[in-house]
Design an enzyme around this catalytic site. Structure first.
Site, PDB file in Angstrom:
ATOM      1  N   HIS A   1       0.847  -1.205   0.000  1.00 56.99           N
ATOM      2  CA  HIS A   1       0.000   0.000   0.000  1.00 56.99           C
ATOM      3  C   HIS A   1       0.882   1.254   0.000  1.00 56.99           C
ATOM      4  O   HIS A   1       0.707   2.156  -0.826  1.00 56.99           O
ATOM      5  CB  HIS A   1      -0.903  -0.033   1.240  1.00 56.99           C
ATOM      6  CG  HIS A   1      -1.778   1.170   1.438  1.00 56.99           C
ATOM      7  ND1 HIS A   1      -3.133   1.150   1.234  1.00 56.99           N
ATOM      8  CD2 HIS A   1      -1.491   2.437   1.838  1.00 56.99           C
ATOM      9  CE1 HIS A   1      -3.652   2.341   1.492  1.00 56.99           C
ATOM     10  NE2 HIS A   1      -2.667   3.159   1.867  1.00 56.99           N
ATOM     11  N   GLU A   2       1.846   1.307   0.913  1.00 61.36           N
ATOM     12  CA  GLU A   2       2.702   2.504   1.021  1.00 61.36           C
ATOM     13  C   GLU A   2       3.533   2.701  -0.251  1.00 61.36           C
ATOM     14  O   GLU A   2       3.665   3.815  -0.756  1.00 61.36           O
ATOM     15  CB  GLU A   2       3.611   2.414   2.252  1.00 61.36           C
ATOM     16  CG  GLU A   2       2.878   2.386   3.586  1.00 61.36           C
ATOM     17  CD  GLU A   2       1.825   3.472   3.740  1.00 61.36           C
ATOM     18  OE1 GLU A   2       1.988   4.561   3.172  1.00 61.36           O
ATOM     19  OE2 GLU A   2       0.808   3.213   4.407  1.00 61.36           O
TER      20      GLU A   2
ATOM     21  N   HIS B   1       1.633   4.221  -3.049  1.00 60.50           N
ATOM     22  CA  HIS B   1       1.495   5.682  -2.979  1.00 60.50           C
ATOM     23  C   HIS B   1       2.640   6.323  -3.769  1.00 60.50           C
ATOM     24  O   HIS B   1       2.469   7.364  -4.405  1.00 60.50           O
ATOM     25  CB  HIS B   1       1.525   6.173  -1.533  1.00 60.50           C
ATOM     26  CG  HIS B   1       0.209   6.065  -0.819  1.00 60.50           C
ATOM     27  ND1 HIS B   1      -0.957   6.558  -1.362  1.00 60.50           N
ATOM     28  CD2 HIS B   1      -0.125   5.531   0.376  1.00 60.50           C
ATOM     29  CE1 HIS B   1      -1.964   6.320  -0.515  1.00 60.50           C
ATOM     30  NE2 HIS B   1      -1.486   5.701   0.541  1.00 60.50           N
TER      31      HIS B   1
ATOM     32  N   TYR C   1      -4.479  14.241  -3.138  1.00 62.86           N
ATOM     33  CA  TYR C   1      -4.878  13.480  -1.957  1.00 62.86           C
ATOM     34  C   TYR C   1      -6.056  14.130  -1.236  1.00 62.86           C
ATOM     35  O   TYR C   1      -5.972  14.521  -0.078  1.00 62.86           O
ATOM     36  CB  TYR C   1      -3.676  13.335  -1.024  1.00 62.86           C
ATOM     37  CG  TYR C   1      -3.768  12.142  -0.105  1.00 62.86           C
ATOM     38  CD1 TYR C   1      -3.791  10.841  -0.613  1.00 62.86           C
ATOM     39  CD2 TYR C   1      -3.828  12.306   1.261  1.00 62.86           C
ATOM     40  CE1 TYR C   1      -3.877   9.753   0.219  1.00 62.86           C
ATOM     41  CE2 TYR C   1      -3.911  11.216   2.117  1.00 62.86           C
ATOM     42  CZ  TYR C   1      -3.935   9.942   1.577  1.00 62.86           C
ATOM     43  OH  TYR C   1      -4.021   8.857   2.418  1.00 62.86           O
TER      44      TYR C   1
ATOM     45  N   GLU D   1      -6.004   6.265  -2.508  1.00 61.20           N
ATOM     46  CA  GLU D   1      -6.077   5.227  -1.475  1.00 61.20           C
ATOM     47  C   GLU D   1      -6.494   3.878  -2.074  1.00 61.20           C
ATOM     48  O   GLU D   1      -5.967   2.832  -1.701  1.00 61.20           O
ATOM     49  CB  GLU D   1      -7.100   5.640  -0.409  1.00 61.20           C
ATOM     50  CG  GLU D   1      -6.500   6.488   0.689  1.00 61.20           C
ATOM     51  CD  GLU D   1      -5.361   5.777   1.387  1.00 61.20           C
ATOM     52  OE1 GLU D   1      -5.561   4.640   1.850  1.00 61.20           O
ATOM     53  OE2 GLU D   1      -4.255   6.337   1.472  1.00 61.20           O
TER      54      GLU D   1
ATOM     55  N   ASP E   1     -10.301  13.654   7.247  1.00 62.53           N
ATOM     56  CA  ASP E   1      -9.552  12.656   6.478  1.00 62.53           C
ATOM     57  C   ASP E   1      -9.436  13.090   5.006  1.00 62.53           C
ATOM     58  O   ASP E   1      -9.637  12.293   4.100  1.00 62.53           O
ATOM     59  CB  ASP E   1     -10.261  11.289   6.602  1.00 62.53           C
ATOM     60  CG  ASP E   1      -9.496  10.155   5.939  1.00 62.53           C
ATOM     61  OD1 ASP E   1      -8.258  10.250   5.832  1.00 62.53           O
ATOM     62  OD2 ASP E   1     -10.150   9.184   5.500  1.00 62.53           O
TER      63      ASP E   1
ATOM     64  N   HIS F   1      -9.874   7.665   3.161  1.00 64.03           N
ATOM     65  CA  HIS F   1      -9.794   6.277   3.629  1.00 64.03           C
ATOM     66  C   HIS F   1     -11.179   5.667   3.820  1.00 64.03           C
ATOM     67  O   HIS F   1     -11.305   4.522   4.220  1.00 64.03           O
ATOM     68  CB  HIS F   1      -9.040   6.192   4.957  1.00 64.03           C
ATOM     69  CG  HIS F   1      -7.588   6.534   4.849  1.00 64.03           C
ATOM     70  ND1 HIS F   1      -7.115   7.814   4.997  1.00 64.03           N
ATOM     71  CD2 HIS F   1      -6.508   5.763   4.580  1.00 64.03           C
ATOM     72  CE1 HIS F   1      -5.798   7.815   4.846  1.00 64.03           C
ATOM     73  NE2 HIS F   1      -5.400   6.593   4.591  1.00 64.03           N
TER      74      HIS F   1
END
Lengths: 106, 379
Positions: free
Chosen positions: B177-178, B181, B192, B201, B274, B279
């Site tokens: 996931h990271e 990005h 974002y 996301e 958020d 998310h």
């Protein structure tokens, strides 16, 4: 500034789980409220800009919203993790812990 | 104040502003015109930021042999990134589980992108994969800082009975996931915030999940489609952070509350928090991907993953929304597997399952129209 109430909210992060607390400083144990006051003074909280760091450009980072109230006066600061500011880091860690304790009680 | 920016984009979508600017009352027109100029300002700002990112791109550290090179650093509970290098490419395993997980997880992520999608690292130019573990104390998070991955240890500073999170390297899909990005930063550059942020996301969850499936050689039907399985301690009533199979059902806990993810456009969440619910609303495209991958069958990284990867690489832009993502994945499926192919049909059905018709007009998320009218004094 004689702080009476603090509202704290943490959003975002990989998990996207909101953490929030709203408490009277007088309800805290003396050592904690003392630390809290010292940190707010060291930060010169009333003079902080409304937006400290921009978390929009860091995916999965946290966004914190801190509102300090004293009588009719209040000031809100929005910040990311602020790794360059040691006092802010300490404040965020303390508020995180308090928020977690608060949730635990319910 | 900066946080107005987030809500502004929800409250005042450009097409709506343009509509009001041409058809509204004089007062409404003026307000719409004022806000259109703000939107254009934001867009210019973003373009500038994006071109700055391009400018810095060549300075990204490059793998020595032009292929896979990983370095894992230990921040030792501090904040100064990246910290001390503790495991380099080819080094034997460390005694520290977090170090090994960051090393192995970034390795599998590199392999999936290289072997399946022909991509040489995050920037497709052999960028070195740097990870820092043990970031701060009690840091229940992981993030991509634009150059590297950063992992906290969860809430290791609390008594065992109060802990909710384990270390963030524990689930390989978090690592995928990271890193994704990073891929998005170099490709679609999805902003974002709001729907583009939720797509950012979404892409990270899709490829994070595919890294996990690729590592275990699981078919779509065998996979659990859970994001962050194993991250919660046994104190939490939940299977993971998110689920692509059934968004909204990952956890339901007295302390953490309930998984807020929607699985359908009619449950889209309008919120200023958020970054506009990035998310939260990612649950909608996540579930569309799951449905498409299940209908196609087999290994999800092969076909569904390829369709999404090419869409991320070649089609999506920084302001793309859900409808455009649906249309682009459908178009890409046609290009890769043939117009009217089973794969293209599966993509169409996947999006239909979350309330998005290919080539259609996604209704404005509820709350936005109301807020706009309120803002303009019309309601």
């Amino acid at each position: 500034m004689d702080v009476e109430r603090i509202k704290f909210e943490r959003t975002g992060g990989f998990a996207g789980i909101r953490l929030a607390a709203d408490f009277d400083v007088s309800d805290l144990p003396d050592d904690l409220s003392q630390t809290l006051r010292e940190l707010l003074n060291a930060l010169d909280f009333p003079e902080l800009p409304a937006r400290l760091t921009n978390s929009e450009s860091v995916p999965d980072s946290f966004t914190y919203v801190i509102t300090v109230e004293a009588g009719k006066w209040h000031h809100t600061v929005i910040t990311g993790d602020a790794p360059e500011n040691e006092n802010m880091q300490e404040l965020l860690e303390l508020l995180n812990r308090l928020a977690r304790k608060k949730i635990k009680k319910h | 104040m900066h946080n107005h920016r987030h809500s502004l984009e929800c409250i005042l979508p450009e097409h709506m502003l343009e509509q009001i600017a041409t058809k509204g009352s004089n007062a409404q027109k003026q307000m719409a015109m004022d806000n259109i100029s703000v939107v254009y300002q934001l867009r210019a700002e973003r373009a500038m930021r994006a071109s700055l990112a391009d400018l810095f791109a060549p300075t990204m550290p490059r793998a020595a042999d032009g292929g896979k090179e990983r370095i894992v650093y230990d921040v030792k509970r501090g904040t100064s990134l990246p910290g001390t290098a503790v495991r380099r490419e080819g080094d034997p395993a460390s005694a520290d589980a977090a170090v090994n997980e960051a090393y192995d997880g970034s390795g599998v992520t590199y392999d999936l992108y290289k072997e399946v999608y022909g991509r040489n690292s995050i920037n497709n130019n052999a960028m070195r994969l740097d990870s820092s573990v043990h970031y701060r104390t009690g840091y229940d998070n992981a993030f991509w800082d634009g150059k590297q991955m950063v992992y906290g240890d969860g809430d290791e500073n609390l008594p065992a009975e109060d802990r909710l999170f384990n270390r963030f390297t524990i689930a390989i899909d978090i690592i995928g996931h990271e890193l994704t990005h990073g891929v998005t930063q170099f490709e679609a550059k999805l902003v974002y915030s709001q729907q583009p942020g939720a797509l950012n996301e979404h892409m990270s969850d899709v490829f994070g999940s595919l890294v996990k499936q690729y590592q275990s050689r699981q078919t779509a039907a065998e996979a659990d489609w859970i994001i962050g399985a194993g991250l919660f301690t046994p104190n939490v009533n939940g299977v993971g952070i998110r689920t692509m199979k059934a968004p909204g059902s990952a956890y339901d806990d007295p302390v953490l509350g309930k998984d807020p993810q929607p699985a359908h456009m009619k449950e889209y969440v309008s919120t200023p928090s958020d970054n506009g619910g990035v998310h939260i609303n990612s649950g909608i495209p996540n579930h569309a991907f799951y449905r498409a991958a299940m209908e196609i069958g087999g290994y999800a990284w092969e076909k569904a993953g390829m369709i999404w990867y090419v869409t991320l690489r070649d089609k999506l832009g920084e302001n793309s929304n859900f409808q455009q993502c649906a249309d682009f994945t459908h178009q890409t499926a046609g290009e890769l597997f043939g117009s009217g192919s089973l794969e293209q049909q599966a993509v169409k059905n996947g999006w239909a399952g979350v309330g998005i018709a290919i080539g259609g007009e996604t209704p404005e998320p509820k709350g936005c129209l109301e807020a706009t009218l309120r803002f303009l004094g019309a309601a």
